[in-house]
Design a protein around this motif. Sequence first.
Motif, short mmCIF file in Angstrom:
data_model
loop_
_atom_site.label_atom_id
_atom_site.label_comp_id
_atom_site.label_asym_id
_atom_site.label_seq_id
_atom_site.Cartn_x
_atom_site.Cartn_y
_atom_site.Cartn_z
N PHE A 269 6.57 -12.05 -2.51
CA PHE A 269 5.37 -10.84 -2.49
C PHE A 269 5.89 -9.69 -1.26
CE2 PHE A 269 3.03 -12.33 -5.91
CZ PHE A 269 3.47 -12.64 -6.92
N THR A 270 5.65 -8.33 -0.96
CA THR A 270 5.53 -7.92 -0.11
C THR A 270 4.51 -6.84 -0.38
OG1 THR A 270 8.49 -8.13 0.15
CG2 THR A 270 6.88 -6.40 1.40
N ILE A 271 3.58 -7.28 0.45
CA ILE A 271 2.31 -6.49 0.61
C ILE A 271 2.78 -4.98 1.57
CG2 ILE A 271 0.69 -7.78 2.60
CD1 ILE A 271 -0.86 -6.23 0.85
N SER A 272 2.39 -3.94 1.79
CA SER A 272 2.32 -2.97 2.42
C SER A 272 1.43 -1.77 1.96
CB SER A 272 3.59 -1.90 2.12
OG SER A 272 4.09 -1.50 0.85
N ARG A 273 1.31 -0.41 3.18
CA ARG A 273 0.27 0.05 2.86
C ARG A 273 1.37 1.54 3.30
NH1 ARG A 273 -4.79 -1.80 6.33
NH2 ARG A 273 -5.35 0.36 5.97
N ASP A 274 0.61 2.72 2.86
CA ASP A 274 0.93 4.39 3.03
C ASP A 274 -0.51 4.89 3.09
OD1 ASP A 274 1.40 7.14 2.49
OD2 ASP A 274 2.69 6.45 1.09
N ASN A 275 -0.43 4.69 4.92
CA ASN A 275 -1.65 5.56 5.39
C ASN A 275 -1.50 7.18 5.05
OD1 ASN A 275 -2.88 3.03 5.53
ND2 ASN A 275 -2.12 2.87 7.87
N THR A 276 -1.21 7.36 4.45
CA THR A 276 -0.98 8.97 4.37
C THR A 276 -1.37 9.21 3.13
OG1 THR A 276 0.93 8.97 6.07
CG2 THR A 276 0.30 11.32 4.28
N GLU A 277 -0.88 8.89 2.25
CA GLU A 277 -1.05 8.59 0.85
C GLU A 277 -2.29 7.57 0.27
OE1 GLU A 277 0.16 10.61 -0.97
OE2 GLU A 277 1.63 11.47 0.95
N ASN A 278 -2.39 6.96 1.48
CA ASN A 278 -4.20 6.26 1.01
C ASN A 278 -3.43 5.49 -0.28
OD1 ASN A 278 -5.53 7.43 2.88
ND2 ASN A 278 -7.40 6.93 1.59
N ILE A 279 -2.07 4.95 -0.98
CA ILE A 279 -1.88 3.86 -1.23
C ILE A 279 -1.24 2.48 -0.73
CG2 ILE A 279 -0.57 3.05 -3.26
CD1 ILE A 279 0.22 6.60 -2.95
N LEU A 280 -2.30 1.03 -1.18
CA LEU A 280 -1.90 -0.21 -1.14
C LEU A 280 -0.45 -0.32 -2.06
CD1 LEU A 280 -2.54 -2.60 0.73
CD2 LEU A 280 -3.93 -3.24 -1.50
#
Length: 122
Positions: free
Chosen positions: A66-77
């Motif tokens: 599994f890989t967790i990531s976040r897009d702080n521009t689009e507010n998506i985890l």
Amino acid sequence: HVQLVESGGGSVQAGGSLTLSCTVSGHYRSYCMGWFRQASGKVREGVAAIDSAGGTMYAESAKGRFTISRDNTENILYLQMNSLKPDDTAMYYCAADPRGGGYWYAAGRYTYWGHGTQVTVS
């Protein structure tokens, strides 16, 4: 007020992949974010978390798959899940911790929760 909405769950055969998304409304960038899961008849367990700096933590069962990531521009985890196993079958929840501190895998640390998305691996 922070709202979390998960998506991307579904049914997949063992060995397959899924990517879960969690759309966050409200303040997000400074929060530690986590993914949890709860299988039928079992307690909710931490799967992975990512802090505001991008540091990641994983449960042993998730490491390497599994890989967790976040897009702080689009507010998506995100949670990219590969090599899925039947034991991964559960309701998956995203959670937000605005205060920090404590163990990343402790559900009580997180203030905001989504309603979950079901993952079924056969």
